[in-house]
Every structure is written in structure tokens, then in C-alpha cells.
Design an enzyme around this catalytic site. Sequence first.
Site, PDB file in Angstrom:
ATOM      1  N   PRO A  41       0.818  -1.212  -0.123  1.00  0.00           N
ATOM      2  CA  PRO A  41       0.056   0.080  -0.029  1.00  0.00           C
ATOM      3  C   PRO A  41       0.753   1.266   0.032  1.00  0.00           C
ATOM      4  O   PRO A  41       1.561   1.452   0.774  1.00  0.00           O
ATOM      5  CB  PRO A  41      -1.014  -0.199   1.350  1.00  0.00           C
ATOM      6  CG  PRO A  41       0.156  -0.832   2.244  1.00  0.00           C
ATOM      7  CD  PRO A  41       0.768  -1.908   1.196  1.00  0.00           C
ATOM      8  N   GLN A  95      -6.274  -0.711   3.855  1.00  0.00           N
ATOM      9  CA  GLN A  95      -5.751  -0.117   4.978  1.00  0.00           C
ATOM     10  C   GLN A  95      -6.151   0.938   5.688  1.00  0.00           C
ATOM     11  O   GLN A  95      -6.532   1.994   5.070  1.00  0.00           O
ATOM     12  CB  GLN A  95      -4.052   0.220   4.426  1.00  0.00           C
ATOM     13  CG  GLN A  95      -3.089   0.552   5.621  1.00  0.00           C
ATOM     14  CD  GLN A  95      -1.757   1.050   5.152  1.00  0.00           C
ATOM     15  OE1 GLN A  95      -1.573   1.828   4.522  1.00  0.00           O
ATOM     16  NE2 GLN A  95      -0.787  -0.123   5.318  1.00  0.00           N
ATOM     17  N   CYS A 125       4.001   3.974   7.857  1.00  0.00           N
ATOM     18  CA  CYS A 125       4.159   5.126   7.187  1.00  0.00           C
ATOM     19  C   CYS A 125       5.066   6.043   7.963  1.00  0.00           C
ATOM     20  O   CYS A 125       4.741   6.446   9.021  1.00  0.00           O
ATOM     21  CB  CYS A 125       2.840   5.754   7.024  1.00  0.00           C
ATOM     22  SG  CYS A 125       2.935   7.260   5.962  1.00  0.00           S
ATOM     23  N   ASN A 225       9.430  -6.559   2.986  1.00  0.00           N
ATOM     24  CA  ASN A 225       9.368  -5.440   2.049  1.00  0.00           C
ATOM     25  C   ASN A 225      10.452  -4.672   2.336  1.00  0.00           C
ATOM     26  O   ASN A 225      11.144  -4.571   3.171  1.00  0.00           O
ATOM     27  CB  ASN A 225       7.870  -4.740   2.741  1.00  0.00           C
ATOM     28  CG  ASN A 225       7.581  -3.466   1.665  1.00  0.00           C
ATOM     29  OD1 ASN A 225       7.793  -2.425   2.702  1.00  0.00           O
ATOM     30  ND2 ASN A 225       7.650  -3.416   0.551  1.00  0.00           N
ATOM     31  N   ARG A 250       7.581   0.595  -4.278  1.00  0.00           N
ATOM     32  CA  ARG A 250       8.110   1.777  -4.962  1.00  0.00           C
ATOM     33  C   ARG A 250       8.826   1.121  -6.085  1.00  0.00           C
ATOM     34  O   ARG A 250       8.823   1.908  -7.455  1.00  0.00           O
ATOM     35  CB  ARG A 250       9.206   2.718  -4.447  1.00  0.00           C
ATOM     36  CG  ARG A 250       8.653   3.371  -3.134  1.00  0.00           C
ATOM     37  CD  ARG A 250       9.837   4.190  -2.417  1.00  0.00           C
ATOM     38  NE  ARG A 250      10.769   3.142  -1.851  1.00  0.00           N
ATOM     39  CZ  ARG A 250      12.139   3.685  -1.772  1.00  0.00           C
ATOM     40  NH1 ARG A 250      12.674   4.736  -1.849  1.00  0.00           N
ATOM     41  NH2 ARG A 250      12.666   2.525  -0.799  1.00  0.00           N
TER      42      ARG A 250
END
Length: 358
Positions: A41, A95, A125, A225, A250
Site C-alpha cells: 500500500p 488499510q 508510514c 518489504n 516503489r
Amino acid sequence: NNSKSHWKNCLKIVQSNLYTSALITMKIGSYALHTPVALAPMAGITDKPFRQLARTFGAGWAVSEMITSDPSLQHTKKTQNRADHAGETGVIAVQIAGSDQAQMAAAARHNVALGAQVIDINMGCPAKKVCNVLAGSALLQNEPLVAAILQAVVTAVDVPVTLKTRLGWCDEHKNIHTIARIAENAGIAALAVHGRTRTQMYKGAAEYDLIAEVKHSLSIPLWVNGDLTSPHKAAEVLQQTDADGLMIGRAAQGQPWLFRDVQYYLQHGRLPEALSVAECSEVVLQHIQAMHHFYGDIAGMRIARKHIGWYIDALPNGEATRRSINQLNSAAAQYDAVAAYLATLPQHTDSWVCAYRQ
């Protein structure tokens, strides 16, 4: 129906190259993922058009953009776009982000009522505007609050709840072992770990040793990740960490076919034949058209600009062309300009630029 039609040509492009992976099966609650590669996400990026595109290229899991738990923002255009899953294929994973356990529980119930089949909690984040309200990766500084939020959300809904997080807040306090244990004890169905701390943001290199340790201490599935920039790197990290799956973020920007290439490499130990310039061009145009359709002409044109840059900046005359296209003020003009540029590519190159194929 109109949204689905945007992807027919993309499906034709990749259909003959996809396969059913028997390498890994992840279980997220009652859902079985036969493809170990997921789209991470990313706010402002993993909207419905991009999720559909990633799935077209074989992503087995695609989580929505982060949706705030603040009830006063539930009816904004941004939130409504992020919560739009009409016609979307695959498991609908939404999310949510916030720092108030009651609001997070209510947001989970609200999104399940809207059709979410899985709730994902954002504790990864690193953006200032998120961390400044003690959400996202800022929560890693408060382990009791982490436990309270996870327990509240898991209790609030009868769908699986997953967690996306990082190694810790800073290099001096990498508490992912504790966070993972809290998550498992709270009933979290799966964990995704980015191999950086919050203070690293996206700088430096992702680290995987701690993720490997966490994986071997858990009984729930884990996605690794961070910096999975090529099929070769993805295979190496999967082996290093023994993770259940890979979550790509990304690196998929401007090259959604990365999911296809990673899957093929995991099964065959080599890359599949590259898509032709014409095939890649068709994908780009279909993606632009889908964004225009989803957001409307004005917003769609503006949102498409960053994707156009990711697609073409590394191509011959791409950066200058992108700057010129960004001066245009209509969706139709934008689409036509990109199409005209792509039509000239065969004069300059016989292959789409791809770093991991060079």
C-alpha cells in the site's frame, strides 16, 4: 463494466506469460494466496487503477491506499476514492491509519460494511503529517498503544486483520521483535515488515536480518518489504529471510510488469522474455485511460502526471517529453501526447528500458 474494459488489452499482453505459482501458499485467515508477490500500500499511488494493473500482471495481493480513521473525513472525495472497490478483482484489503483505538475499531467496522474483506493496519508510514498525529510508524514508540489498537481492531471485525510496519522508530530502538509478538498475541493474521526504521525514511539500504529472525519466531505469515527492485533481489531476499511472501512497493512504479517477472523468476530461475515496446506502450496508455476514467478528466490528468514520469523518464527523450506533457491542461491532450511520443519509440529503441535486464 467500463472500468473492466480498460484492462482487456493488458490481460491479452500478459495472459500467455502468467502461470499458477505452486511455490508458496500464504493463508490470510480463510484466504489462500497462491502467488507470494504482493503490491504494498502506498498513499497516492495504489489506487484502484494501479491495483487492477498490478493484479493483471500477477500480484496476488494488493492493499488499498491508507484511509484515515478520523470519522470527520470519511465523506471527503479523497477518502471516497480510496474506499472505492467497485468491480475490483481479488481479495479487498483496506488499510486504515490512526492513533485512537476506538476510532480505529470504528473505521475497521465502517470499511468492512463497505466491502472490505481484510483490514490492514498502518504502523509503517514515515510521512511527517502522519507521524505528527502519532499515527503510522510513530506508534512504534508506544508499545502499549500498539497492543491496544491491534486488540481493538481485531475484536471489532470478523474479517482477518493484518499489520504493516517497520523495524522500529529509530536505529537505536529496533523493536520489531516486540511489535511482532504483540501482533501475534492480538490475533493479527499476517505481518508485513519494511526493512528500515522510521528515521531512515527511504534512505540507505533495507536490512533483512531482523526480519529473518522475526519470521522464525512467528507462527503467522510474514511479507518482507523494502528495496525489492528486481527479480534477482527478490529471490535472494526471500531465501535470506525465509519469508512467506514478498511485498513490492516503489519498485513497481513505472514497471508494473515487475510482478510478472518476479513470479517467473521464482519458478524458473530466469527472466521471462521481455515485453515489447509496443506491449509496454499499450499498458501505459491503458493505465492513463483508467486514471482519467476513475478520477475524471481534471483530477485524472493531474494524478497521471507522476505515473507518466515513472514510465518514460528513462526512455529516449523521455524526461523532456514528460516536462512538455505536464504543461498540458486536458486529459485528452495528455493522452494524445503520450500516445504520440510512444509511437516514436521504435525509431529510437527496440526495447523498453529496464534496469534489471541490463
